[in-house]
Design an enzyme around this catalytic site. Structure first.
Site, PDB file in Angstrom:
ATOM      1  CG  ASN A   1      -2.361  -0.742   0.927  1.00  0.00           C
ATOM      2  OD1 ASN A   1      -2.212   0.448   1.193  1.00  0.00           O
ATOM      3  ND2 ASN A   1      -1.393  -1.616   1.070  1.00  0.00           N
TER       4      ASN A   1
ATOM      5  CD  GLN B   1      -6.454  -1.610  -2.297  1.00  0.00           C
ATOM      6  OE1 GLN B   1      -7.567  -2.142  -2.437  1.00  0.00           O
ATOM      7  NE2 GLN B   1      -5.338  -2.275  -2.518  1.00  0.00           N
TER       8      GLN B   1
ATOM      9  CB  SER C   1      -3.562  -0.472 -10.120  1.00  0.00           C
ATOM     10  OG  SER C   1      -2.986  -1.675 -10.515  1.00  0.00           O
ATOM     11  CB  ALA C   2      -6.459  -2.745 -14.660  1.00  0.00           C
ATOM     12  CG  HIS C   3      -3.634  -5.820 -10.266  1.00  0.00           C
ATOM     13  ND1 HIS C   3      -3.323  -6.527  -9.129  1.00  0.00           N
ATOM     14  CD2 HIS C   3      -2.820  -4.747 -10.241  1.00  0.00           C
ATOM     15  CE1 HIS C   3      -2.350  -5.911  -8.471  1.00  0.00           C
ATOM     16  NE2 HIS C   3      -2.036  -4.824  -9.122  1.00  0.00           N
TER      17      HIS C   3
ATOM     18  CB  THR D   1       3.914  -0.265 -28.021  1.00  0.00           C
ATOM     19  OG1 THR D   1       5.021   0.011 -28.868  1.00  0.00           O
ATOM     20  CG2 THR D   1       2.687  -0.579 -28.845  1.00  0.00           C
TER      21      THR D   1
ATOM     22  CB  CYS E   1       4.536  -4.734  -1.623  1.00  0.00           C
ATOM     23  SG  CYS E   1       3.491  -4.325  -2.990  1.00  0.00           S
TER      24      CYS E   1
HETATM   25  N1  PLP Z   1      -1.232   1.698  -4.133  1.00  0.00           N
HETATM   26  C1  PLP Z   1      -1.984   0.923  -3.346  1.00  0.00           C
HETATM   27  C2  PLP Z   1      -2.843   1.561  -2.294  1.00  0.00           C
HETATM   28  C3  PLP Z   1      -1.983  -0.463  -3.517  1.00  0.00           C
HETATM   29  O1  PLP Z   1      -2.749  -1.230  -2.722  1.00  0.00           O
HETATM   30  C4  PLP Z   1      -1.161  -1.026  -4.521  1.00  0.00           C
HETATM   31  C5  PLP Z   1      -1.081  -2.499  -4.685  1.00  0.00           C
HETATM   32  O2  PLP Z   1      -0.988  -3.236  -3.712  1.00  0.00           O
HETATM   33  C6  PLP Z   1      -0.398  -0.179  -5.319  1.00  0.00           C
HETATM   34  C7  PLP Z   1      -0.460   1.180  -5.084  1.00  0.00           C
HETATM   35  C8  PLP Z   1       0.496  -0.700  -6.404  1.00  0.00           C
HETATM   36  O3  PLP Z   1      -0.251  -1.058  -7.532  1.00  0.00           O
HETATM   37  P1  PLP Z   1       0.372  -1.854  -8.765  1.00  0.00           P
HETATM   38  O4  PLP Z   1       0.295  -3.303  -8.419  1.00  0.00           O
HETATM   39  O5  PLP Z   1      -0.497  -1.498  -9.931  1.00  0.00           O
HETATM   40  O6  PLP Z   1       1.761  -1.357  -8.976  1.00  0.00           O
END
Ligand code: PLP
Length: 388
Positions: free
Chosen positions: A150, A178, A197-199, A235, A325
């Site tokens: 990432n 990613q 992860s959808a977003h 749910t 993060c």
């Molecule tokens: N793994 C990677 C490589 C990511 O870039 C991220 C988000 O920054 C995550 C995991 C975590 O994803 P989520 O926001 O769905 O918890």
């Protein structure tokens, strides 16, 4: 707020128009609880079953292997929680040193001293020789290698690592967050575990999935009802899942049409001009296979990354210091440290990550903003300490 140039898609992407339409439609069409015994419940359940089939067809696995989750952090925690119950000392888990914190910290939490970090090269790619060599002598209980990083965008040799693990009968987990939506997902279903992860690919926040083998009796992280075949209580987020699938299918069809190719060229041109126009700048992971949307750049001068981010923000550009993060804290990125960057160098690295909607002109505008900001970077910015 005035329109920003958004170069932080690795942190999160805007909801795509198709995903939004699917989400709104699902809210109207499937108001029932998928576990309810009436027709409204069955309809919602059937929509989830259909989504499971569509996702498993993309990944190349059985629909029974899919568990819907709230996102990739939950999916990773689910994996390590499960293995913590399954593996007993002195069994170890091996995790690449450049994993996202949701993998690294979950592994640390559940395994402590039984966690071993798999090193990467100076270019940020997994040291496959290390893995091959160590697997000759030891058999860990789990190996976790991400698909693409990432922070740097460096693509990891996950399929080669998976093949090695298969040979040694070691379960393999791939955080493919990613990768999804930027590269074709086919084949990821071959991993014992894979998270998405959808977003990160145009879907909504708060929804994701874990691919896990249906024949593995999962120790649930979230206990309660029997949803998801007793693997994850709660749910299901039906509208979120359907919006996520609409986004993923949209990205998969763009990839099938090779629509990322011109975007990669725009990114490459940006990198070339960045180095020309800002002497002393360099690209992290240069020469390595990287995601087509990501630039990780070591910026010239002595100013810390936070000052760049604040100045660029004022100039209308949203960029990042790396993983969302950890961007609030000042400690150097563990990814760059694992790549042997000094703390001072790591403190000068910025990440620019584009999306499918980013245009060539926007890459130009970002470059001009960087040149302008760099010229004014000798004064201390109010309230912001240099990173190091
Ligand atoms: N793994 C990677 C490589 C990511 O870039 C991220 C988000 O920054 C995550 C995991 C975590 O994803 P989520 O926001 O769905 O918890």
């Amino acid at each position: 707020m005035r329109l920003m140039l958004y170069f932080d898609h690795n942190a999160t992407t805007p909801l795509s128009a198709r995903a939004k339409a699917a989400w709104l439609e699902a809210l109207d069409r499937f108001p029932g609880n998928p576990s309810s015994p009436h027709r409204m419940g069955s309809r919602a359940d059937a929509a989830l079953t259909d989504a499971r089939e569509r996702l498993s067809a993309i990944l190349g696995c059985s629909p029974l292997d899919i568990v819907w989750t709230s996102g990739a952090s939950e999916s990773s925690n689910m994996v390590f929680h499960h293995f913590a119950r399954k593996l007993h000392a002195p069994n170890t888990v091996w995790v690449s040193a450049v994993e996202h914190p949701c993998v690294l910290e979950a592994a640390r939490h559940y395994f402590g001293a039984r966690l071993r970090l798999v090193p990467v090269t100076r270019r940020g790619v997994l040291d496959l020789d290390w893995l091959a060599d160590k697997l000759q002598h030891e058999r860990p209980g789990l190996v976790a290698i991400m698909a693409a990083n990432n922070e740097t965008g460096v693509i990891q040799p996950w399929s080669a690592a998976l093949a090695m693990c298969r040979e040694h009968r070691v379960p393999f987990f791939c955080d493919a967050v990613q990768w999804f939506g930027k590269l074709p997902a086919a084949g990821l279903g071959g991993c014992d575990f894979a998270s998405g992860s959808a977003h990160k690919f145009g879907g909504p926040r708060g929804v994701g999935f874990l691919k896990c083998r249906a024949d593995e009796l999962i120790e649930p992280l979230i206990r309660g009802g029997p949803q998801e075949d007793r693997r994850r209580a709660g749910t299901e987020n039906v509208a979120g899942v359907l919006a996520m699938m609409a986004a993923l299918e949209e990205r998969e069809s763009s990839l099938a049409a090779d629509e990322q190719a011109p975007r990669e060229t725009w990114r490459d041109n940006f990198e070339r001009k960045l180095i020309e126009r800002l002497p002393g700048a360099s690209v992290v992971g240069a020469g390595q296979r990287r995601l087509w949307n990501t630039v990780s750049a070591l910026m010239p001068g002595t100013d810390g990354r936070q000052r760049w981010v604040v100045k660029l923000d004022k100039a209308g550009c949203a960029v990042s210091t790396g993983s969302a993060c950890s961007s609030g804290k000042e400690s150097p990125s563990h990814v760059l440290r694992a790549m042997d960057f000094s703390p001072a160098e790591a403190g000068r690295v910025l990440r620019f990550s584009s999306g499918w909607e980013t245009t060539r002109e926007q890459w130009h505008e970002l470059l001009e903003a960087l040149v302008k900001v760099s010229a004014g970077l000798s004064q201390p910015a109010e309230g912001v300490q240099p990173a190091l």
